[in-house]
Design a protein around this motif. Structure first.
Motif, PDB file in Angstrom:
ATOM      1  N   THR A   1      11.611 -17.471   9.026  1.00  0.00           N
ATOM      2  CA  THR A   1      11.688 -16.307   9.908  1.00  0.00           C
ATOM      3  C   THR A   1      10.570 -15.346   9.518  1.00  0.00           C
ATOM      4  O   THR A   1       9.962 -15.490   8.450  1.00  0.00           O
ATOM      5  N   ARG A   2      10.329 -14.377  10.367  1.00  0.00           N
ATOM      6  CA  ARG A   2       9.374 -13.325  10.004  1.00  0.00           C
ATOM      7  C   ARG A   2       9.883 -11.984  10.484  1.00  0.00           C
ATOM      8  O   ARG A   2      10.596 -11.882  11.490  1.00  0.00           O
ATOM      9  N   SER A   3       9.509 -10.941   9.745  1.00  0.00           N
ATOM     10  CA  SER A   3       9.810  -9.564  10.146  1.00  0.00           C
ATOM     11  C   SER A   3       8.553  -8.958  10.739  1.00  0.00           C
ATOM     12  O   SER A   3       7.456  -9.109  10.182  1.00  0.00           O
ATOM     13  N   LEU A   4       8.715  -8.282  11.864  1.00  0.00           N
ATOM     14  CA  LEU A   4       7.597  -7.588  12.499  1.00  0.00           C
ATOM     15  C   LEU A   4       7.855  -6.091  12.463  1.00  0.00           C
ATOM     16  O   LEU A   4       9.015  -5.657  12.547  1.00  0.00           O
ATOM     17  N   GLY A   5       6.796  -5.333  12.342  1.00  0.00           N
ATOM     18  CA  GLY A   5       6.976  -3.894  12.305  1.00  0.00           C
ATOM     19  C   GLY A   5       5.726  -3.130  12.690  1.00  0.00           C
ATOM     20  O   GLY A   5       4.656  -3.717  12.915  1.00  0.00           O
ATOM     21  N   VAL A   6       5.884  -1.817  12.755  1.00  0.00           N
ATOM     22  CA  VAL A   6       4.787  -0.902  13.047  1.00  0.00           C
ATOM     23  C   VAL A   6       4.379  -0.226  11.741  1.00  0.00           C
ATOM     24  O   VAL A   6       5.238   0.251  10.997  1.00  0.00           O
ATOM     25  N   THR A   7       3.090  -0.188  11.472  1.00  0.00           N
ATOM     26  CA  THR A   7       2.589   0.422  10.244  1.00  0.00           C
ATOM     27  C   THR A   7       1.572   1.505  10.570  1.00  0.00           C
ATOM     28  O   THR A   7       0.708   1.316  11.428  1.00  0.00           O
ATOM     29  N   MET A   8       1.701   2.642   9.870  1.00  0.00           N
ATOM     30  CA  MET A   8       0.795   3.774  10.025  1.00  0.00           C
ATOM     31  C   MET A   8       0.399   4.282   8.651  1.00  0.00           C
ATOM     32  O   MET A   8       1.014   3.925   7.652  1.00  0.00           O
ATOM     33  N   LEU A   9      -0.608   5.117   8.595  1.00  0.00           N
ATOM     34  CA  LEU A   9      -0.973   5.793   7.354  1.00  0.00           C
ATOM     35  C   LEU A   9      -0.026   6.966   7.144  1.00  0.00           C
ATOM     36  O   LEU A   9       0.268   7.709   8.083  1.00  0.00           O
ATOM     37  N   SER A  10       0.431   7.155   5.915  1.00  0.00           N
ATOM     38  CA  SER A  10       1.371   8.236   5.635  1.00  0.00           C
ATOM     39  C   SER A  10       0.747   9.608   5.893  1.00  0.00           C
ATOM     40  O   SER A  10       1.449  10.562   6.243  1.00  0.00           O
ATOM     41  N   ARG A  11      -0.580   9.711   5.739  1.00  0.00           N
ATOM     42  CA  ARG A  11      -1.249  11.003   5.942  1.00  0.00           C
ATOM     43  C   ARG A  11      -1.628  11.251   7.398  1.00  0.00           C
ATOM     44  O   ARG A  11      -2.137  12.317   7.738  1.00  0.00           O
TER      45      ARG A  11
ATOM     46  N   GLY B   1       0.822  -1.202   0.000  1.00  0.00           N
ATOM     47  CA  GLY B   1       0.000   0.000   0.000  1.00  0.00           C
ATOM     48  C   GLY B   1       0.852   1.246   0.000  1.00  0.00           C
ATOM     49  O   GLY B   1       1.635   1.447   0.934  1.00  0.00           O
ATOM     50  N   ILE B   2       0.717   2.086  -1.026  1.00  0.00           N
ATOM     51  CA  ILE B   2       1.549   3.296  -1.113  1.00  0.00           C
ATOM     52  C   ILE B   2       1.193   4.295  -0.017  1.00  0.00           C
ATOM     53  O   ILE B   2       1.977   5.186   0.292  1.00  0.00           O
ATOM     54  N   GLU B   3       0.008   4.120   0.581  1.00  0.00           N
ATOM     55  CA  GLU B   3      -0.417   5.042   1.629  1.00  0.00           C
ATOM     56  C   GLU B   3       0.063   4.601   3.005  1.00  0.00           C
ATOM     57  O   GLU B   3      -0.226   5.262   4.007  1.00  0.00           O
ATOM     58  N   LEU B   4       0.810   3.487   3.062  1.00  0.00           N
ATOM     59  CA  LEU B   4       1.286   2.953   4.334  1.00  0.00           C
ATOM     60  C   LEU B   4       2.762   3.266   4.553  1.00  0.00           C
ATOM     61  O   LEU B   4       3.553   3.267   3.614  1.00  0.00           O
ATOM     62  N   VAL B   5       3.115   3.520   5.796  1.00  0.00           N
ATOM     63  CA  VAL B   5       4.509   3.699   6.196  1.00  0.00           C
ATOM     64  C   VAL B   5       4.807   2.675   7.282  1.00  0.00           C
ATOM     65  O   VAL B   5       4.090   2.594   8.281  1.00  0.00           O
ATOM     66  N   SER B   6       5.854   1.865   7.073  1.00  0.00           N
ATOM     67  CA  SER B   6       6.188   0.806   8.029  1.00  0.00           C
ATOM     68  C   SER B   6       7.587   1.001   8.597  1.00  0.00           C
ATOM     69  O   SER B   6       8.500   1.424   7.885  1.00  0.00           O
ATOM     70  N   LEU B   7       7.726   0.704   9.876  1.00  0.00           N
ATOM     71  CA  LEU B   7       9.017   0.725  10.557  1.00  0.00           C
ATOM     72  C   LEU B   7       9.293  -0.680  11.072  1.00  0.00           C
ATOM     73  O   LEU B   7       8.460  -1.261  11.778  1.00  0.00           O
ATOM     74  N   LYS B   8      10.428  -1.240  10.705  1.00  0.00           N
ATOM     75  CA  LYS B   8      10.740  -2.608  11.118  1.00  0.00           C
ATOM     76  C   LYS B   8      11.153  -2.641  12.587  1.00  0.00           C
ATOM     77  O   LYS B   8      11.976  -1.842  13.031  1.00  0.00           O
ATOM     78  N   LEU B   9      10.573  -3.566  13.324  1.00  0.00           N
ATOM     79  CA  LEU B   9      10.881  -3.748  14.740  1.00  0.00           C
ATOM     80  C   LEU B   9      11.943  -4.817  14.969  1.00  0.00           C
ATOM     81  O   LEU B   9      12.932  -4.597  15.657  1.00  0.00           O
ATOM     82  N   LEU B  10      11.733  -5.990  14.389  1.00  0.00           N
ATOM     83  CA  LEU B  10      12.639  -7.105  14.642  1.00  0.00           C
ATOM     84  C   LEU B  10      12.396  -8.217  13.633  1.00  0.00           C
ATOM     85  O   LEU B  10      11.392  -8.222  12.910  1.00  0.00           O
ATOM     86  N   ARG B  11      13.331  -9.128  13.584  1.00  0.00           N
ATOM     87  CA  ARG B  11      13.194 -10.334  12.780  1.00  0.00           C
ATOM     88  C   ARG B  11      13.424 -11.519  13.703  1.00  0.00           C
ATOM     89  O   ARG B  11      14.405 -11.538  14.447  1.00  0.00           O
ATOM     90  N   GLU B  12      12.527 -12.487  13.667  1.00  0.00           N
ATOM     91  CA  GLU B  12      12.653 -13.608  14.587  1.00  0.00           C
ATOM     92  C   GLU B  12      12.521 -14.945  13.869  1.00  0.00           C
ATOM     93  O   GLU B  12      11.812 -15.061  12.864  1.00  0.00           O
ATOM     94  N   PRO B  13      13.215 -15.953  14.374  1.00  0.00           N
ATOM     95  CA  PRO B  13      13.181 -17.285  13.756  1.00  0.00           C
ATOM     96  C   PRO B  13      11.954 -18.082  14.184  1.00  0.00           C
ATOM     97  O   PRO B  13      11.281 -17.765  15.160  1.00  0.00           O
ATOM     98  N   PHE B  14      11.685 -19.150  13.427  1.00  0.00           N
ATOM     99  CA  PHE B  14      10.616 -20.077  13.749  1.00  0.00           C
ATOM    100  C   PHE B  14      11.197 -21.286  14.483  1.00  0.00           C
ATOM    101  O   PHE B  14      12.361 -21.645  14.282  1.00  0.00           O
TER     102      PHE B  14
END
Length: 308
Positions: A263-273, A152-165
């Protein structure tokens, strides 16, 4: 037109019934219904079709909803700006989190935050990623914590961490003494217990298996890791979980999955506006600091610096 009427209208639209909306708004249902009727009389249009067990937006209601939500959002932002100008750390932050994150990540984050910032209220909504994205776009949550990436071009994400399975097997099990394993080493006859469809962790697990050219034989599905672990302990099959969900569970053994794709990446996502309030900035700073500290102690596995 009163502000509380707009709030009640949005609540009915969100919850689908007058009863649930009244409960959410902590007001008597007859009072809420009366205020909606007054709003409809002022607008000269019916906003809801009253069905037997639900309330459905009419075409007028559907057109009015985004405008009402915008008014309430702008009022909230204006109030927050005034509080920030006064130098007070007050406000509310609505956080959405997926079920495979909320019970493991948020308790250590929120317990300390509430002590350090008693004037900031954190409201948490736990649901699957598609539902949280709908709530984010509707302005019902300020940010969401989920697996990345999100399109989504309207989304802004910040990566928090990457964790194994980790693979979870019952004890005893032929693999129970292993410390690490690759997915293609798992016996083909293994019975898998996975999260049900709609959970992104399920999709990540199946995708990792596909890349290893194995097709898991799924015999049980659940919406909670706790149920899956209990079933594994009972010898009903094996499963996979992220590292943050690894816990002391009687009868279960946890084996690191060595595949790079597991593995998976987790992050915080907000609307750019979205206008980021002072309360949100304080919460995000605390979130990243807490996760960095937990990562250094191996709580989430190898910690990766957050990036935009």
């Amino acid at each position: 037109m009163e502000i509380h009427q707009l709030r009640y209208f949005c609540a009915v639209a969100r919850h689908g019934t007058f009863t649930r909306a009244a409960q959410a708004e902590r007001v008597a249902q007859p009072s809420l219904s009366q205020q909606i009727l007054k709003l409809e009389a002022e607008l000269g249009a019916r906003l809801f079709d009253r069905l037997a067990k639900s309330a459905r937006l009419t075409s007028f209601g559907a057109a009015f909803l985004p405008k009402a939500e915008r008014i309430l959002r702008e009022l909230s932002e204006a109030k927050t700006e005034i509080l920030e100008m006064s130098g007070k750390d007050k406000g509310e932050v609505s956080v959405g989190a997926i079920p495979t994150v909320a019970p493991y990540l948020l308790p250590p984050v929120l317990s300390k935050f509430s002590r350090e910032h008693p004037g900031i209220s954190i409201n948490v909504v736990e649901d699957t990623t598609p539902v949280l994205l709908d709530r984010l776009h509707a302005g019902h949550v300020d940010l969401i914590i989920s697996a990345l990436p999100l399109d989504g071009i309207e989304l802004v994400s910040l990566k928090l961490l990457r964790e194994p399975f980790f693979l979870v097997v019952p004890d005893p099990h032929p693999l129970s003494r292993r410390k690490a394993i690759r997915l293609n080493e798992i016996p083909k006859e293994s019975r898998f217990l996975l999260l049900r469809e709609g959970h992104c962790f399920r999709d990540s697990t199946i995708e990792a298996c596909r890349k290893s050219r194995i097709s898991p034989n799924v015999v049980f599905e659940s919406g909670q890791f706790a149920t899956i672990l209990a079933m594994v302990s009972a010898g009903m099959g094996i499963s996979a979980i992220p590292k943050m969900a690894v816990q002391s569970a009687r009868g279960c053994r946890f084996i690191r999955i060595a595949n790079e794709d597991a593995t998976r990446s987790l992050g915080v996502t907000m609307l750019s506006r979205h206008f980021q309030t002072r309360a949100e900035k304080i919460f995000l700073q605390h979130l990243f600091r807490t996760i960095a500290a937990l990562g250094k102690h191996g709580y989430f596995g190898p910690f990766r610096r957050a990036v935009r």
